[in-house]
Design a protein around this motif. Structure first.
Motif, PDB file in Angstrom:
ATOM      1  N   UNK A  42       7.677  -8.139  17.765  1.00  0.00           N
ATOM      2  CA  UNK A  42       8.315  -7.360  18.830  1.00  0.00           C
ATOM      3  C   UNK A  42       7.955  -5.885  18.687  1.00  0.00           C
ATOM      4  N   UNK A  43       8.205  -5.110  19.732  1.00  0.00           N
ATOM      5  CA  UNK A  43       7.969  -3.675  19.673  1.00  0.00           C
ATOM      6  C   UNK A  43       8.937  -3.042  18.677  1.00  0.00           C
ATOM      7  N   UNK A 435      22.008  -4.496  22.451  1.00  0.00           N
ATOM      8  CA  UNK A 435      21.749  -5.917  22.670  1.00  0.00           C
ATOM      9  C   UNK A 435      21.534  -6.605  21.331  1.00  0.00           C
ATOM     10  N   UNK A 436      22.506  -7.409  20.930  1.00  0.00           N
ATOM     11  CA  UNK A 436      22.463  -8.119  19.656  1.00  0.00           C
ATOM     12  C   UNK A 436      21.252  -9.040  19.551  1.00  0.00           C
ATOM     13  N   UNK A 437      20.779  -9.535  20.689  1.00  0.00           N
ATOM     14  CA  UNK A 437      19.680 -10.499  20.691  1.00  0.00           C
ATOM     15  C   UNK A 437      18.351  -9.899  20.243  1.00  0.00           C
ATOM     16  N   UNK A 438      18.254  -8.574  20.247  1.00  0.00           N
ATOM     17  CA  UNK A 438      16.990  -7.932  19.880  1.00  0.00           C
ATOM     18  C   UNK A 438      16.788  -7.833  18.372  1.00  0.00           C
ATOM     19  N   UNK A 439      17.793  -8.216  17.588  1.00  0.00           N
ATOM     20  CA  UNK A 439      17.680  -8.099  16.131  1.00  0.00           C
ATOM     21  C   UNK A 439      17.023  -9.381  15.609  1.00  0.00           C
ATOM     22  N   UNK A 440      15.719  -9.377  15.545  1.00  0.00           N
ATOM     23  CA  UNK A 440      14.952 -10.564  15.162  1.00  0.00           C
ATOM     24  C   UNK A 440      14.863 -10.684  13.642  1.00  0.00           C
TER      25      UNK A 440
END
Length: 647
Positions: A42-43, A435-440
């Motif tokens: 991801x970026x 956005x919690x979903x961006x924490x990969x």
């Protein structure tokens, strides 16, 4: 018979099914399909605001019963759902005939049985994972073995399955396909986004709703006819589910189901024979052939269809194979006998959750199980918090969060920051847009099939994700506080016992709030920062918020001036009033002018539109927080404004 006995009743049946799958895999493996290979990273996130002090937080073990991950136990009406190993998920089957109860109308639905389960599960703080079926050999003990709705009678042909001693409907019947599509649409209209539900298996088709009818399948050389729907009809049902559920996460058994119709949709997979080894010699039914797996293993199927990276956006569920549930973690991180390499299974599948009824017998202090549970799904740690130790007016708060699990969190749950006083009471809180979903996951394990190194090879993937938000302290009393952060489980709106998402930090509290560090809220001469893009400000005449990676908070306000565009930063605290230093942070690739609170100011050019410069002016402010700093230019464009600091 109790529903939870399903695993023990069907051990022999599962073994027979798994052994037979190797005979049919050639018919379901797409010709010429190849692995997708290592996914792109991801970026990277924005950098913290250099004006903020960094505060390092201490990591700790994550909780074992964090929401929407780990083990699920079977639903039993009236039973305590929180016995045994800590968990937050409850699993339930339902026969379609238990909802489609009207013999004369397939479009009539009675959702009572499902709502009863969801309400009871929520009341005990858990979320549900569910599946509807029409054919269940032997029944569950509390739900019917034959759950074909009576409204199909006379409209849908039935077929005899002598191997399992069940009746299977004609899945290619236009009447059945239409009725199921209507049911799915009604199901989604009622329950999509319902906080009581964590995961839904597509179900409906085949034995146990697992999208197979073995031995009545595409391998007709064994003398059994094919009872599976055509790919076209199966794809209609998959598309119906994808259209009906835009929030709640969906899962299907196999990536090649209905010709791979689910693979391009927001639908994950469930491996219902997780990490088992069978046959002679033993071969894994989860790990791929390159790691000793069978040709029909779950991850081999993913590699064959190029879907091994679908976990990045969709969940991976299923069931620990019942035969090994009692011993699955005895040899952690590896395996022994019928238990395959458990750590590899979790890491390569990116497992979020598994049905595991025998987890009831695990000790909560079992270190092996604890390590596996924390690895499953997400495991979030706040590494650092960024803020000024003394602040007033509008200030910035940032956090850096890492994920050491194998999967992201899949729902957009709200992250909220707050201030706790010395008594531990939250005196004020602010919802963020984070956005919690961006924490990969920070790392991912490479498949040997990717040819990027010997096994195990781990590759960098996610980043410690940085979030920042402006916070207005204008109405917070002067004093000493602690910054805190929490993630709100939507189930809390209806259940006081809803399990809270908690971070793997020493300062994580049982109330859901994790401590970020001490702050003194002051007034008067204390400097305060005000973001141009803050929601309480006034933009007019074409002025708008734009992204800016080098700006505080990752944003700025542009298109100010040219006779009409204006920005008014509101709620500026003037302390006791009088002359104040106002430092303006801006970007402008060319020299520009702005009228700031009625006086013209010349701004030198910065290196480019993404480079922030600053200059300081003096302005007179009134006492209190009713001041504003305005920017305009009636004769040309003004620079883009990042923020101002008043002292």
């Amino acid at each position: 018979m109790h529903l939870r006995t399903r695993g023990r009743r069907l051990l022999a049946a599962f073994t027979a099914v798994a052994a037979a799958l190797s005979l049919t895999v050639a018919a379901v493996t797409p010709v010429g399909a190849v692995p997708a290979g290592p996914p792109s990273r991801p970026a990277p996130p924005a950098n913290p605001d250099p004006a903020l002090q960094a505060h390092t937080l201490q990591a700790a073990d994550g909780p074992l019963d964090n929401p929407l991950k780990g083990f699920a136990r079977f639903y039993s009406p009236g039973a305590n759902q929180n016995t045994g190993y800590p968990h937050s998920l409850t699993w339930g089957y339902f026969g379609l005939s238990e909802v489609m109860t009207n013999a004369g109308n397939c479009g009539s639905y009675d959702w009572t049985i499902l709502d009863n389960m969801l309400n009871e599960t929520a009341s005990q703080g858990n979320q549900a994972a569910i599946r509807f079926y029409m054919v269940y050999p032997g029944g569950t003990g509390t739900h019917p073995g034959n759950a074909i709705p009576s409204c199909f009678n006379g409209n849908v042909n039935n077929r005899s399955d002598t191997y399992w001693n069940v009746t299977q409907p004609d899945y290619d019947s236009p009447y059945l396909v239409n009725a199921l599509k209507n049911f799915i649409a009604a199901f989604g209209a009622r329950y999509d986004g319902d906080p009581r539900i964590g995961f839904i298996h597509l179900g409906l088709v085949g034995l146990w709703g697992e999208w197979h009818t073995w031995p009545y399948d595409t391998d007709t050389a064994d003398g059994y006819p094919n009872y599976m729907p055509t790919d076209a009809n199966g794809a209609q049902l998959i598309t119906a589910y994808d259209n009906a559920f835009n929030t709640t996460k969906l899962e299907i058994r196999y990536p090649e189901a209905a010709g791979g119709a689910a693979n391009s949709k927001d639908i994950g997979y469930h491996d219902d024979s997780f990490c088992y080894r069978e046959g002679s010699p033993l071969a894994g039914v989860t790990l791929p052939q390159s790691m000793g797996g069978a040709s029909y293993s779950q991850l081999q199927r993913n590699l064959n269809t190029g879907t091994e990276n679908k976990w990045i956006t969709t969940s991976m569920g299923g069931e620990v194979r019942p035969e090994i549930q009692g011993s699955a973690f005895d040899s952690w991180p590896g395996g022994s006998g019928s238990v395959d390499n458990m750590k590899a299974c979790i890491e390569l599948e990116h497992t979020t959750w598994k049905i595991n009824e025998q987890s009831a017998n695990y000790s909560a202090g079992n270190a092996n199980v604890g390590a596996a549970t924390r690895l499953m799904g997400y495991n979030l740690t706040v590494n650092k918090a960024y803020f000024k130790n003394t602040a007033a007016g509008t200030t910035n708060l940032g956090v850096e969060i890492s994920n050491t699990g194998v999967a992201p969190f899949y729902y957009p749950w709200k992250m909220t920051v707050g201030l706790k006083n010395s008594a531990g009471t939250v005196v004020k809180s602010w919802d963020t847009s984070w956005d919690l979903r961006t924490i990969k996951p920070l790392m991912l394990r490479a498949f040997p099939d990717w040819n990027v190194g010997s096994d195990p090879t781990y590759r960098d993937f996610g980043y410690p994700q940085y979030f920042q938000t402006p916070v207005n302290l204008g109405d917070v009393a002067q004093g000493n506080y602690q910054w805190v952060l929490r993630v709100k489980n939507p189930l809390e709106a209806t259940s006081a016992t809803a399990k809270k998402l908690r971070f793997a930090n020493a300062t994580q509290n049982a109330d859901g709030w994790v401590g970020l560090g001490a702050v003194t809220v002051g007034t008067g001469s204390s400097s305060a920062t005000y973001e141009a893009e803050a929601s309480g400000n006034s933009l007019a005449g074409g002025a708008l918020v734009a992204s800016c990676s080098s700006c505080s908070g990752g944003a700025k306000v542009g298109y100010i001036g040219n006779n009409s565009g204006t920005l008014a930063i509101q709620g500026v605290n003037g302390g006791s009033g009088g002359s104040k230093s106002v430092t303006i942070y801006y970007s402008s690739a060319v020299a520009r002018t702005a009228v700031v609170n009625g006086q013209s100011v010349s701004f030198p050019a910065t290196a480019d539109w993404n480079t922030v410069g600053s200059l300081t002016v003096t302005r007179t402010l009134q006492s209190g927080s009713a001041n504003s700093i305005t920017f305009a230019n009636p004769s040309g464009w003004a620079p883009d404004i990042d923020r101002v600091t008043v002292s």
